[in-house]
Design a protein around this motif. Structure first.
Motif, mmCIF file in Angstrom:
data_model
loop_
_atom_site.group_PDB
_atom_site.id
_atom_site.type_symbol
_atom_site.label_atom_id
_atom_site.label_comp_id
_atom_site.label_asym_id
_atom_site.label_seq_id
_atom_site.Cartn_x
_atom_site.Cartn_y
_atom_site.Cartn_z
ATOM 1 N N HIS A 101 -12.960 15.743 26.657
ATOM 2 C CA HIS A 101 -13.040 17.040 25.432
ATOM 3 C C HIS A 101 -12.456 17.814 24.636
ATOM 4 C CE1 HIS A 101 -16.013 19.948 23.212
ATOM 5 N NE2 HIS A 101 -15.854 18.766 22.510
ATOM 6 N N ALA A 102 -12.963 19.020 25.929
ATOM 7 C CA ALA A 102 -11.972 20.550 25.763
ATOM 8 C C ALA A 102 -10.177 20.470 25.067
ATOM 9 C CB ALA A 102 -11.815 20.991 27.118
ATOM 10 N N LEU A 103 -9.597 19.451 26.221
ATOM 11 C CA LEU A 103 -8.340 19.221 25.368
ATOM 12 C C LEU A 103 -7.957 18.170 23.851
ATOM 13 C CD1 LEU A 103 -5.763 17.010 25.515
ATOM 14 C CD2 LEU A 103 -4.969 19.319 26.593
ATOM 15 N N GLY A 104 -9.153 17.293 23.842
ATOM 16 C CA GLY A 104 -9.217 16.966 22.121
ATOM 17 C C GLY A 104 -9.408 18.366 21.432
ATOM 18 N N ASP A 105 -10.400 18.730 21.625
ATOM 19 C CA ASP A 105 -11.077 19.657 20.692
ATOM 20 C C ASP A 105 -10.213 20.751 20.708
ATOM 21 O OD1 ASP A 105 -13.106 19.762 19.069
ATOM 22 O OD2 ASP A 105 -14.221 21.311 20.303
ATOM 23 N N SER A 155 -17.436 7.993 26.284
ATOM 24 C CA SER A 155 -18.097 9.263 26.240
ATOM 25 C C SER A 155 -17.174 9.844 24.843
ATOM 26 C CB SER A 155 -17.692 10.432 27.997
ATOM 27 O OG SER A 155 -15.710 10.124 27.708
ATOM 28 N N ILE A 156 -17.898 11.136 25.331
ATOM 29 C CA ILE A 156 -17.588 12.431 24.491
ATOM 30 C C ILE A 156 -15.731 12.931 24.273
ATOM 31 C CG2 ILE A 156 -18.071 14.413 26.154
ATOM 32 C CD1 ILE A 156 -18.542 13.763 22.400
ATOM 33 N N GLN A 158 -12.978 10.602 25.226
ATOM 34 C CA GLN A 158 -12.519 9.408 24.291
ATOM 35 C C GLN A 158 -13.130 9.434 22.498
ATOM 36 O OE1 GLN A 158 -14.399 8.667 27.131
ATOM 37 N NE2 GLN A 158 -13.556 6.715 28.630
ATOM 38 N N ILE A 159 -14.162 10.242 22.617
ATOM 39 C CA ILE A 159 -13.905 9.804 21.057
ATOM 40 C C ILE A 159 -13.304 11.279 20.496
ATOM 41 C CG2 ILE A 159 -16.073 10.597 20.064
ATOM 42 C CD1 ILE A 159 -17.899 9.158 21.175
ATOM 43 N N THR A 160 -13.632 12.899 21.449
ATOM 44 C CA THR A 160 -12.627 13.461 21.044
ATOM 45 C C THR A 160 -11.525 13.665 20.690
ATOM 46 O OG1 THR A 160 -14.932 14.744 21.678
ATOM 47 C CG2 THR A 160 -12.727 16.483 20.642
ATOM 48 N N VAL A 161 -10.636 13.172 21.437
ATOM 49 C CA VAL A 161 -9.095 12.325 21.924
ATOM 50 C C VAL A 161 -8.788 11.703 20.287
ATOM 51 C CG1 VAL A 161 -7.218 11.776 23.220
ATOM 52 C CG2 VAL A 161 -9.466 12.819 24.629
ATOM 53 N N GLY A 162 -10.017 10.587 20.159
ATOM 54 C CA GLY A 162 -9.669 9.560 19.327
ATOM 55 C C GLY A 162 -9.759 10.636 17.396
ATOM 56 N N CYS A 163 -10.667 11.230 17.732
ATOM 57 C CA CYS A 163 -10.609 12.372 16.279
ATOM 58 C C CYS A 163 -9.631 12.912 16.500
ATOM 59 C CB CYS A 163 -12.485 13.414 16.472
ATOM 60 S SG CYS A 163 -13.379 12.012 16.015
ATOM 61 N N ALA A 164 -8.548 13.758 17.576
ATOM 62 C CA ALA A 164 -7.594 14.391 16.742
ATOM 63 C C ALA A 164 -6.854 13.272 16.962
ATOM 64 C CB ALA A 164 -7.383 15.369 18.352
ATOM 65 N N LEU A 165 -6.698 12.779 17.686
ATOM 66 C CA LEU A 165 -5.682 11.561 16.637
ATOM 67 C C LEU A 165 -5.154 11.322 15.319
ATOM 68 C CD1 LEU A 165 -4.733 9.479 19.918
ATOM 69 C CD2 LEU A 165 -3.679 11.408 19.421
ATOM 70 N N GLY A 166 -6.448 10.645 14.897
ATOM 71 C CA GLY A 166 -7.051 10.510 14.380
ATOM 72 C C GLY A 166 -6.629 11.506 12.866
ATOM 73 N N TYR A 167 -6.730 12.732 13.283
ATOM 74 C CA TYR A 167 -6.838 13.941 12.373
ATOM 75 C C TYR A 167 -5.626 13.985 12.230
ATOM 76 C CZ TYR A 167 -6.290 18.430 9.813
ATOM 77 O OH TYR A 167 -6.339 19.682 9.531
ATOM 78 N N LEU A 168 -4.505 13.040 13.283
ATOM 79 C CA LEU A 168 -2.787 13.700 12.896
ATOM 80 C C LEU A 168 -2.119 12.876 12.018
ATOM 81 C CD1 LEU A 168 -1.579 13.937 17.021
ATOM 82 C CD2 LEU A 168 -0.652 15.502 14.640
ATOM 83 N N ASP A 169 -2.727 11.103 12.369
ATOM 84 C CA ASP A 169 -2.295 10.734 11.372
ATOM 85 C C ASP A 169 -2.431 11.337 9.857
ATOM 86 O OD1 ASP A 169 -1.675 8.675 13.141
ATOM 87 O OD2 ASP A 169 -3.423 7.370 13.586
#
Length: 205
Positions: A101-105, A155-156, A158-169
């Motif tokens: 989560h911290a890395l994704g955020d 968990s929170i 994978q969700i946060t990493v996924g949201c970061a990658l979605g923002y990249l897209d």
């Protein structure tokens, strides 16, 4: 469960998306009253400031009128409300989820600052270069983590990493991150098939 919660919301915000993905995964979307709210950096929103002096989204207003701010706080509140599995309670699984989560955020924070800087009339090139370096390094680290991301229960993290990658897209479509992190890209493709991610894709308008 009864009653509704008011969420200051935008379809563009990756932090709001994190909350909405959790709400979908926990079956809490029907409990949410979504209020479209603009939280521009240079134009504080009085409606948000009435419950969150920082004028930031997401902000969740509970049934008693009290508010919670910051996406991870709201996510954990929803998880506790539903008795969900998105925040492991103890042990290595908890620290792994919180670290992801911290890395994704942190990646999201860097990407948003990078986008703000590149849209200035005279961007500061060393700052732009630093954001790009941090993004590439984060992708390399996450690419090595792809097998663990795949193996662990959702968990929170994978969700946060996924949201970061979605923002990249969404905001950096020319960056071509998938060629830099192929294992991560394969994991993300599977994550995007979840109904919670399909229902929360960022959108203009």
């Amino acid at each position: 469960m009864s009653g509704s919660l008011t969420l200051h919301w935008s379809p563009k915000s990756p932090y709001v998306r994190k909350v909405m993905v959790c709400a979908h995964e926990l079956g809490l979307v029907p409990r949410l009253n979504l209020v479209r709210s603009v939280a521009a950096m240079l134009k504080p929103n009085p409606a948000i400031m009435a419950v969150n002096p920082l004028s930031k989204i997401p902000t969740l207003v509970r049934e008693d009128g009290s508010a919670l701010s910051d996406s991870v706080v709201i996510c954990e509140y929803l998880n506790a409300m539903a008795g969900g599995p998105l925040f492991p309670a103890e042990g290595e699984a908890r620290w792994q989820a919180l670290h992801w989560h911290a890395l994704g955020d942190g990646l999201l924070d860097a990407l948003i600052l990078w986008r703000n800087e590149r849209e200035r009339q005279m961007p500061l090139q060393p700052l732009v270069d630093a954001f790009e370096l941090k993004t590439r390094a984060s992708l390399q680290w996450l690419d090595a983590q792809a097998p663990a991301l795949e193996a662990a229960p959702l968990s929170i993290g994978q969700i946060t990493v996924g949201c970061a990658l979605g923002y990249l897209d969404y905001r950096f479509d020319a960056f071509g991150w998938r060629t830099q992190a192929p294992a991560l890209a394969r994991w993300f493709a599977g994550l995007c098939e979840r109904p919670s991610f399909r229902a929360t894709e960022p959108a203009d308008g």
